[in-house]
Write a protein that holds these residues in place. Structure first.
Motif, mmCIF file in Angstrom:
data_model
loop_
_atom_site.group_PDB
_atom_site.id
_atom_site.type_symbol
_atom_site.label_atom_id
_atom_site.label_comp_id
_atom_site.label_asym_id
_atom_site.label_seq_id
_atom_site.Cartn_x
_atom_site.Cartn_y
_atom_site.Cartn_z
ATOM 1 N N SER A 10 0.797 -1.056 -0.013
ATOM 2 C CA SER A 10 -0.084 -0.030 0.145
ATOM 3 C C SER A 10 0.766 1.272 -0.125
ATOM 4 O O SER A 10 1.945 1.334 0.652
ATOM 5 N N VAL A 11 0.531 2.247 -0.708
ATOM 6 C CA VAL A 11 1.141 3.498 -0.954
ATOM 7 C C VAL A 11 0.384 4.712 -1.177
ATOM 8 O O VAL A 11 -0.806 4.398 -1.749
ATOM 9 N N GLN A 12 0.699 5.639 -0.624
ATOM 10 C CA GLN A 12 -0.160 6.842 -1.143
ATOM 11 C C GLN A 12 -0.165 7.439 -2.507
ATOM 12 O O GLN A 12 1.033 7.186 -2.982
ATOM 13 N N ALA A 37 -7.815 -4.902 -12.093
ATOM 14 C CA ALA A 37 -8.430 -4.301 -11.016
ATOM 15 C C ALA A 37 -9.910 -4.686 -10.930
ATOM 16 O O ALA A 37 -10.506 -5.407 -11.682
ATOM 17 N N PRO A 38 -10.839 -4.654 -9.635
ATOM 18 C CA PRO A 38 -11.841 -5.422 -9.438
ATOM 19 C C PRO A 38 -12.887 -4.699 -10.271
ATOM 20 O O PRO A 38 -13.108 -3.426 -10.729
ATOM 21 N N ALA A 88 -4.600 -2.491 -8.118
ATOM 22 C CA ALA A 88 -4.905 -3.723 -8.915
ATOM 23 C C ALA A 88 -4.343 -4.704 -8.500
ATOM 24 O O ALA A 88 -3.266 -4.725 -7.339
ATOM 25 N N VAL A 89 -4.351 -5.827 -8.842
ATOM 26 C CA VAL A 89 -3.416 -7.189 -8.483
ATOM 27 C C VAL A 89 -2.479 -7.120 -9.810
ATOM 28 O O VAL A 89 -3.115 -7.112 -11.046
ATOM 29 N N THR A 109 -1.962 -1.208 -3.980
ATOM 30 C CA THR A 109 -2.994 -0.540 -3.405
ATOM 31 C C THR A 109 -2.753 1.042 -3.305
ATOM 32 O O THR A 109 -1.680 1.216 -2.580
ATOM 33 N N VAL A 110 -3.222 1.985 -4.105
ATOM 34 C CA VAL A 110 -2.623 3.151 -3.682
ATOM 35 C C VAL A 110 -3.907 4.169 -3.283
ATOM 36 O O VAL A 110 -5.231 4.136 -3.894
#
Length: 112
Positions: A10-12, A37-38, A88-89, A109-110
């Motif tokens: 995870s990152v901003q 992505a979902p 996304a994965v 995840t952003v």
């Protein structure tokens, strides 16, 4: 051929991440990254061919850099200026003369 990806997380927004994918086996021609992505179809992020010709998906050009180390059978994806829509994965893949192999996927995840 087996693939082992790492480096997701995870990152901003505006941050950076580096993905790595190590491949076992031989006869690798092209190496690349795709993402899903979902609710969306899997899309090409970047592909690097033997001889180091690269192609990028339109949405990541100028922000992502793909590279490979043939001595280590490893492909890297340096991601910068990340956006929420990059969430996304991410799947690494390699192409041999016989077939395409896929890794297990790593979540990026952003989010602020």
């Amino acid at each position: 051929v087996q693939l082992q990806a790492s480096g997701g997380g995870s990152v901003q927004p505006g941050g950076s991440l580096r993905l790595s994918c190590a491949a076992s086996g031989s006869g690798i021609i092209n190496m690349g990254w795709y993402r899903q992505a979902p609710g969306k179809q899997r899309e090409m992020v970047a592909v690097i061919r033997s001889g180091s010709t690269v192609n990028y998906g339109g949405s990541v050009k100028g922000r992502f850099t793909i590279s490979r180390d043939d001595g280590k059978n490893t492909v890297y994806l340096q991601m910068a200026s990340l956006k929420p829509e990059d969430t996304a994965v991410y799947y690494c893949c390699v192409l041999t003369a016989l077939k395409t192999y896929w890794g297990q996927g790593t979540q990026v995840t952003v989010s602020s």
